[in-house]
Write a protein that holds these residues in place. Structure first.
Motif, PDB file in Angstrom:
ATOM      1  N   GLN A  46       3.879   1.463  -1.559  1.00 43.58           N
ATOM      2  CA  GLN A  46       4.375   1.619  -2.930  1.00 43.58           C
ATOM      3  C   GLN A  46       3.858   0.463  -3.794  1.00 43.58           C
ATOM      4  O   GLN A  46       4.537  -0.541  -3.984  1.00 43.58           O
ATOM      5  CB  GLN A  46       5.894   1.658  -2.969  1.00 43.58           C
ATOM      6  N   LYS A  80       0.831  -1.201   0.000  1.00 50.21           N
ATOM      7  CA  LYS A  80       0.000   0.000   0.000  1.00 50.21           C
ATOM      8  C   LYS A  80       0.868   1.255   0.000  1.00 50.21           C
ATOM      9  O   LYS A  80       0.448   2.302  -0.476  1.00 50.21           O
ATOM     10  CB  LYS A  80      -0.919   0.002   1.221  1.00 50.21           C
ATOM     11  N   LYS A  98       4.206   2.119  -9.201  1.00 53.33           N
ATOM     12  CA  LYS A  98       4.103   3.474  -8.674  1.00 53.33           C
ATOM     13  C   LYS A  98       5.468   3.937  -8.173  1.00 53.33           C
ATOM     14  O   LYS A  98       6.165   3.210  -7.488  1.00 53.33           O
ATOM     15  CB  LYS A  98       3.085   3.527  -7.525  1.00 53.33           C
ATOM     16  N   LYS A 104       3.060   6.343  -0.854  1.00 54.78           N
ATOM     17  CA  LYS A 104       2.020   6.948  -0.041  1.00 54.78           C
ATOM     18  C   LYS A 104       2.438   6.882   1.424  1.00 54.78           C
ATOM     19  O   LYS A 104       3.081   5.922   1.844  1.00 54.78           O
ATOM     20  CB  LYS A 104       0.692   6.202  -0.229  1.00 54.78           C
TER      21      LYS A 104
END
Length: 262
Positions: A159, A157, A163, A167
């Motif tokens: 990375q 979640k 992406k 986050k």
């Protein structure tokens, strides 16, 4: 020296920004060899785990990280060397596996911590996949070093695959008790023993992580997903072409009906 500097700067930044929580830190030996066997959810796993440990952890990484040209390539190579990654040429599957095993044995025999992902690749969907017996089992049985199961929590979640910008989500790390396989020492060529050792480690990782277990290799799951996606695109393309053909045929028929008789 370089590892310490990068760990201080990068590790400190990661802990400050993401505040990862850790359980079972006392299970990591203060000194002496050990194999850290972890699930693999994100590229960032290899950074969060060393960040919370006092000791250096050595992983293997694909050789491309160390041989890319240009300034960016040199900086990338310096970074991966600095964080303790060892280059392994993955152009030949068998050769890559042997190189990784040899590197792991050397790290352990020097009294270090060797980090390995038994799944062999990142999970494509957050589930835990079957462990590959070659690397983990052979290093463990050739050296007699304890295997410490580790569960990374929510790093996918932080990375997600593909992406670049992470986050700010707080990940976690659960460290299990060391597993002793010294009773199988020297039996690293027995594939049934290797399978048994790997399955025992994966079971402990599953208990620590709470992940759903899938009894196939993650590489197979990724290939199946890619084939399914390819088939779906081909079907959609064929459906679109069929509808276009039907529409064209319908227009021609309408035109023939409207044309006056000679």
């Amino acid at each position: 020296m370089i590892y310490g500097a990068i760990k201080f700067s990068l590790g400190g930044s990661l802990k400050l920004a993401f505040r990862p929580w850790v359980e079972g830190l006392e299970n990591i030996p203060v000194d002496g060899p050990a194999i850290l066997a972890s699930n693999h959810l994100s590229f960032s796993d290899s950074f969060f785990l060393p960040a919370v440990l006092d000791r250096k952890v050595t992983f293997v990484a694909k050789a491309e990280y160390f041989t890319s040209p240009g300034v960016k390539g040199r900086l990338t190579a310096a970074f991966f060397k600095g964080v303790g990654q060892l280059p392994v040429d993955r152009s030949g599957a068998r050769g890559a596996a042997e190189a990784a095993i040899k590197a792991g044995i050397e790290v352990v025999e020097r009294g270090g911590l060797f980090g390995i992902y038994p799944e062999g690749t990142r999970s494509p969907d957050g589930r835990l996949y079957r462990g590959k017996p070659g690397g983990l089992g052979r290093v463990a049985l050739a050296t007699g070093a304890p295997v410490i199961p580790i569960a990374m929590i929510d790093t996918e979640k932080v990375q997600p695959p593909g992406k670049v910008v992470p986050k700010l989500i707080r990940p976690g790390i659960r460290i299990g008790k060391p597993l002793d396989f010294s009773r199988y020492h020297g039996m690293e060529e027995d594939r049934y023993i290797l399978r048994s050792v790997t399955d025992e480690v994966m079971y402990e990782i599953m208990k620590l992580s709470g992940q759903e277990y899938v009894d196939i290799y993650a590489t197979v799951a990724k290939r199946q997903a890619a084939e399914a996606e390819k088939a779906a695109k081909a079907a959609a393309k064929a459906d679109k072409a069929d509808k276009a053909h039907q529409h064209g045929g319908s227009s021609s028929s309408d035109g023939d009906r409207d044309r006056p008789a000679a």
